[in-house]
Scaffold this motif. Structure first.
Motif, short mmCIF file in Angstrom:
data_model
loop_
_atom_site.label_atom_id
_atom_site.label_comp_id
_atom_site.label_asym_id
_atom_site.label_seq_id
_atom_site.Cartn_x
_atom_site.Cartn_y
_atom_site.Cartn_z
N SER A 48 0.81 -1.22 0.00
CA SER A 48 0.00 0.00 0.00
C SER A 48 0.84 1.27 0.00
CB SER A 48 -0.95 -0.01 1.20
OG SER A 48 -0.21 -0.03 2.41
N ASN A 49 2.09 1.23 0.51
CA ASN A 49 2.91 2.43 0.53
C ASN A 49 4.18 2.32 -0.31
OD1 ASN A 49 4.58 0.78 2.04
ND2 ASN A 49 4.38 1.92 3.94
N LEU A 50 4.30 1.25 -1.10
CA LEU A 50 5.50 1.03 -1.89
C LEU A 50 5.78 2.19 -2.82
CD1 LEU A 50 7.79 -0.87 -2.86
CD2 LEU A 50 6.14 -1.85 -4.49
N PHE A 51 4.75 2.74 -3.48
CA PHE A 51 4.93 3.83 -4.44
C PHE A 51 4.52 5.19 -3.86
CE2 PHE A 51 4.76 0.09 -7.14
CZ PHE A 51 5.73 0.34 -8.08
N ALA A 52 4.42 5.29 -2.55
CA ALA A 52 4.05 6.56 -1.94
C ALA A 52 5.21 7.54 -2.02
CB ALA A 52 3.65 6.34 -0.48
N LEU A 53 4.90 8.82 -2.10
CA LEU A 53 5.93 9.85 -2.15
C LEU A 53 6.72 9.87 -0.84
CD1 LEU A 53 6.83 11.99 -4.23
CD2 LEU A 53 5.44 13.65 -2.96
N ASN A 54 6.04 9.67 0.27
CA ASN A 54 6.67 9.55 1.59
C ASN A 54 6.13 8.30 2.24
OD1 ASN A 54 8.08 10.11 4.00
ND2 ASN A 54 6.31 11.23 4.82
N ARG A 55 7.00 7.34 2.52
CA ARG A 55 6.52 6.06 3.04
C ARG A 55 6.40 6.04 4.55
NH1 ARG A 55 9.81 2.38 -1.31
NH2 ARG A 55 11.53 3.69 -0.58
N PHE A 56 6.69 7.15 5.22
CA PHE A 56 6.34 7.29 6.63
C PHE A 56 4.84 7.54 6.74
CE2 PHE A 56 10.89 8.16 7.09
CZ PHE A 56 11.17 7.45 8.25
N SER A 57 4.28 7.14 7.87
CA SER A 57 2.82 7.21 8.02
C SER A 57 2.32 8.60 8.37
CB SER A 57 2.37 6.22 9.11
OG SER A 57 3.05 6.48 10.33
N GLY A 58 3.19 9.50 8.84
CA GLY A 58 2.74 10.83 9.23
C GLY A 58 3.60 11.92 8.64
N TYR A 59 3.49 13.14 9.23
CA TYR A 59 4.19 14.31 8.71
C TYR A 59 5.54 14.54 9.39
CZ TYR A 59 -0.35 15.53 6.68
OH TYR A 59 -1.51 15.52 5.97
N ASP A 60 5.78 13.96 10.57
CA ASP A 60 6.98 14.30 11.32
C ASP A 60 8.26 13.69 10.76
OD1 ASP A 60 5.48 15.81 13.02
OD2 ASP A 60 5.23 14.23 14.52
N ARG A 61 8.16 12.73 9.89
CA ARG A 61 9.33 12.16 9.24
C ARG A 61 9.12 12.19 7.73
NH1 ARG A 61 11.40 13.15 13.20
NH2 ARG A 61 12.45 11.82 14.72
N TRP A 62 10.23 12.47 7.02
CA TRP A 62 10.18 12.54 5.56
C TRP A 62 11.30 11.67 5.00
CZ3 TRP A 62 6.96 14.16 1.88
CH2 TRP A 62 7.45 14.22 0.57
N GLU A 63 10.97 10.85 4.03
CA GLU A 63 11.95 9.97 3.41
C GLU A 63 12.72 10.75 2.35
OE1 GLU A 63 12.23 5.54 1.31
OE2 GLU A 63 10.27 6.46 1.71
N ASP A 64 13.93 11.19 2.70
CA ASP A 64 14.72 11.97 1.77
C ASP A 64 15.59 11.07 0.91
OD1 ASP A 64 16.52 11.11 3.62
OD2 ASP A 64 16.99 13.10 4.43
N GLY A 65 16.43 11.68 0.07
CA GLY A 65 17.29 10.92 -0.84
C GLY A 65 16.60 10.64 -2.16
N SER A 66 17.32 9.94 -3.02
CA SER A 66 16.80 9.57 -4.34
C SER A 66 16.63 8.06 -4.41
CB SER A 66 17.75 10.05 -5.44
OG SER A 66 17.91 11.45 -5.39
N ARG A 67 15.57 7.65 -5.05
CA ARG A 67 15.28 6.21 -5.14
C ARG A 67 14.51 5.92 -6.42
NH1 ARG A 67 11.35 8.15 -1.43
NH2 ARG A 67 9.21 7.62 -2.02
N ILE A 68 14.58 4.67 -6.79
CA ILE A 68 13.80 4.17 -7.91
C ILE A 68 13.00 2.98 -7.40
CG2 ILE A 68 15.76 2.78 -8.71
CD1 ILE A 68 14.62 3.06 -11.55
N THR A 69 11.73 2.98 -7.70
CA THR A 69 10.82 1.91 -7.26
C THR A 69 10.24 1.25 -8.50
OG1 THR A 69 10.28 3.19 -5.28
CG2 THR A 69 8.84 1.35 -5.82
N TYR A 70 10.23 -0.05 -8.50
CA TYR A 70 9.77 -0.79 -9.67
C TYR A 70 8.89 -1.97 -9.22
CZ TYR A 70 14.16 -2.83 -8.10
OH TYR A 70 15.18 -3.31 -7.33
#
Length: 746
Positions: free
Chosen positions: A529-551
């Motif tokens: 459900s969160n594999l292709f999410a822009l931010n895979r954390f469940s809330g606003y207090d954490r942000w998944e930074d960096g660059s990634r490719i999802t396939y």
């Protein structure tokens, strides 16, 4: 001839709304009800049509007589009789011989003779039988109606079948007999004199007086059916609810509970429907000793206290856009709701919210607080939010044609003996979706946000990575993403299939995550459900930074009666810098774990959903979850299994391993008999989670029951075994007896 027939129909039909009762002669007459089309169809609501073999008029006596297979119709109401006579001098209308009347609701009245006056209020009927559309039957030897009040002599009522499968008469399972029954439509009450309730032909209860609402105004005051229960903690329990209708839009139910091992309790529920919405409040109150939730030992007699709970909620609509809702749940102590079998929740959430929703905007102003019922949790560490404000507005991009969403959010969390946090941010997101000539679906996304936080008392948060920096902290977030789907559709046996490869690229600069307190993004687990999410954390207090490719890819098959859908995917971080996501989430390495979901449906008989996560190094199963429903509406099985094997030490409370199985089902063993049951078993061992109390096979709760349910009665016996021992919520057995009679009580 139209006037006397109008009188007859209008005056006879009110008998169909009298008390639901049944007579000594239970069988429907062989002639049955009058059929549609026996008389010509009226052209308007006032016209009454008829058909008869002969029609006569006595000038001297001023009597109009229709004889021989008389049929009449008005507004969908139909009458049949051998003879109908109207005396114009006395104003009396009389129908004789195999009288049957059907109203527009499908109820049918049978009688030997019906005599009415032209006042439309008074009359009498002999040997009446009323067959209601819902299956109930009423009959009486004699019935009289004066000034709108109906009185039936020697009457009986039952909703049960009175004929077996071969068409032979049989004794109904239960019935109510009475010497006299009075229906007062002004009070909407049905009263019985000398009432006797019989079960399988044997009298089981005699009451000198009995009354209940007639159902025409949605119910009325009176006793409801009792609940009977036995538990090891409280002993035998009898609950006898009394329903009081204050007004058509308000009611109150009072339920005294009497126990053999503890003092009685009183329960109440109030409900109201207003011009703008509805609300209800319920609660329970008693006086007893409190047991320690941590040790399970009983305090001394001096610690006896008032114990109880309160549960209220409501929702109101003000205009087309504004909605106000709220809920309140509170209890005096942590074990009361388990002790009295009200709820097994481990926390009670209270909230109030105002929402404004338009086609292009959303505003929410909300506040909430939590009461913990967990054994070792400190109430002072539970936050309350006041306020939580969230505003979003959607705009159309005038340049590229995409969609722009603007968001503003603020939150203030306060604890009486813990960390306090205030947060505010403003963000904007742009999405543009296009389709290429080859059929690819391409979505471009740009996101930007600015945050400001303030926090203190950080030392009271046990998990260091959740604390953040004390004082004021600012943060900037930005991200760019491109997402491409390319569906391929073709035939597959007798149906079709769809294969959809998908690839997503996300780039985001480094973010000051650990300087920010983490209040709403602690639960993180990679799944489909969160594999292709822009931010895979469940809330606003954490942000998944960096660059990634999802396939990943999705394969969907649709066949007659069968559907199959499966998705699988993985992500890869383009940077070799250590990630923020902790070990055990499936996202800590450069290559994430492999996640997927498979759904199989076979009509309404079978549905299986399987979710999994495979370790990217050795393909070990880190998540294995199955939910299955098999069977029909009457016989079915529910199967659930979950195993989380993160292969880490439980240093973070949100990343503990767990294994459990959930089983439930119902088996129809005969036409009206069924067996039902459920169980929950904790399979977690200390080798998997050193902090668990389970030994690898720890039952949580078992339930087993036997139910008889037919067209007029429901009888069930349920056994439940509890294995949790928290305070005065002891381990032990509970037995529940349920009895429901159709059209009476609950």
């Amino acid at each position: 001839m139209k006037k006397p027939i109008h009188f007859l129909l209008a005056t006879t039909l009110p008998w169909l709304c009298a008390a639901p009762l049944l007579a000594q002669n239970l069988a429907t007459p062989l002639a049955g009800p009058p059929l549609q089309g026996d008389a010509p169809t009226p052209t308007n609501e006032e016209e009454v049509t008829f058909a008869a073999d002969t029609l006569a008029y006595d000038d001297g006596a001023e009597i109009v007589t229709a004889t021989g297979n008389v049929r009449m119709m008005r507004q969908g109401d139909r009458l049949r009789a051998d003879k109908v006579e109207w005396n114009q001098k006395t104003g009396t209308v009389r129908a004789d011989g195999n009288v049957a009347v059907v109203n527009s609701g499908g109820d049918t009245l049978y009688g030997d003779s019906v005599e009415l006056t032209d006042t439309l209020k008074d009359g009498m009927i002999e040997n009446l039988l009323l067959v209601l559309n819902d299956g109930g039957r009423l009959a009486a030897v004699h019935g009289v109606r004066r000034n709108g009040i109906s009185t039936l002599d020697k009457a009986v009522y039952t909703p049960c079948a009175v004929m077996d499968s071969k068409g032979c008469p049989k004794e109904p399972i239960w019935k109510i007999s009475a010497v006299r029954v009075v229906h007062d439509p002004n009070k909407h009450r049905i009263s019985y004199d000398g009432a006797r309730i019989s079960f399988l032909g044997a009298p089981i209860l005699w009451l000198p007086g009995l009354s209940h609402p007639d159902g025409s105004n949605g119910g009325g005051s009176g006793l409801l059916l009792p609940d009977i229960k036995y538990s090891r903690t409280n002993g035998a329990e009898l609950a006898l609810p009394y329903y009081y209708q204050i007004a058509p839009n308000r009611d109150l139910t009072l339920t005294p509970h009497v126990y053999t091992k503890v003092l009685p309790a009183i329960e109440a529920q109030y409900r109201a429907l207003t011009d703008h919405g509805a609300w209800q409040a319920s609660g329970m109150l008693t006086y007893s000793s409190r047991f320690s939730a941590a040790t399970g030992t009983a305090p001394g007699s001096g610690n006896r206290d008032i114990r109880g709970y309160l549960d209220a909620n409501g929702q109101f609509q003000y205009g087309p856009y504004w909605t106000v809702s709220g809920s309140l749940r509170a209890t005096t102590d942590r074990t009361f709701m388990r002790r009295y079998d009200i709820s097994r929740d481990d926390r009670l959430r209270n909230q109030i919210q105002a929402e404004r929703i338009t086609p292009n905007s959303y505003l929410s102003i909300k506040g909430w607080a939590v009461q913990t019922l967990r054994t070792n949790d400190r109430q002072g560490l539970q936050p309350f939010a006041l306020p939580l404000i969230d505003y979003r507005r959607r705009l159309t991009d005038p340049v590229f044609g995409g969609v722009v969403q603007i968001q503003a959010n603020s939150l203030a969390l306060t604890r009486t003996s813990g960390q306090d946090t205030q947060r505010a941010f403003a963000g904007v997101r742009w999405d543009l979706r296009r389709y290429t000539p080859l059929g690819q679906e391409v979505t471009f996304t740009a996101y930007g946000r600015g945050d400001i936080y303030h926090t203190d008392q950080v030392g009271s948060t046990a998990t260091i990575i959740y604390r953040g920096e004390k004082g004021w902290t600012a943060r900037r977030i930005a991200a760019l993403a491109a997402d491409v789907k390319w569906p391929f559709i073709g035939d597959f046996f007798a149906g079709s299939q769809r294969i959809t490869p998908r690839i997503q690229i996300v780039a985001s600069p480094k973010v000051r995550n650990l300087d920010i307190p983490n209040e709403d993004a602690r639960s993180i687990d990679l799944e489909d459900s969160n594999l292709f999410a822009l931010n895979r954390f469940s809330g606003y207090d954490r942000w998944e930074d960096g660059s990634r490719i999802t396939y990943g890819a999705e394969w969907a098959v649709d066949l007659p009666g069968i559907s199959f859908d499966t998705v699988i995917g993985q992500s890869y971080r383009l940077s070799n810098k250590p990630g923020l996501l902790p070990v055990g989430t499936g996202l800590s390495d450069r290559r994430s774990d492999i996640v997927g979901r498979t759904t199989l449906k076979y009509g309404r008989f079978l549905e299986i959903i399987h979710r999994f996560r495979l370790d990217n190094d050795n393909f070990a199963v880190r998540r294995n979850e199955i939910d299955a429903t098999v069977g029909t509406r009457k016989t079915y099985a529910l199967i659930g299994y979950l195993k989380l094997n993160r292969d880490i030490s439980p240093t973070i409370e949100d990343l503990r391993d767990r294994e459990e199985v959930r089983l439930g089902g119902r088996i129809q063993i005969a036409r009206y008999w069924s067996i039902f049951g459920s169980t929950v078993i904790d399979l977690t061992s200390r080798r998997e989670d050193p902090l668990t109390l389970s030994d690898g096979y720890q039952p949580i709760r078992h339930r087993l029951g036997l139910l008889y349910d037919d067209d007029c009665i429901e009888v069930g016996v349920t056994w439940r075994r509890e294995y949790d021992a928290i305070g005065d919520a002891r381990r032990g057995n509970t037995f529940l007896l349920r009895l429901a009679l159709k059209n009476l009580g609950r």
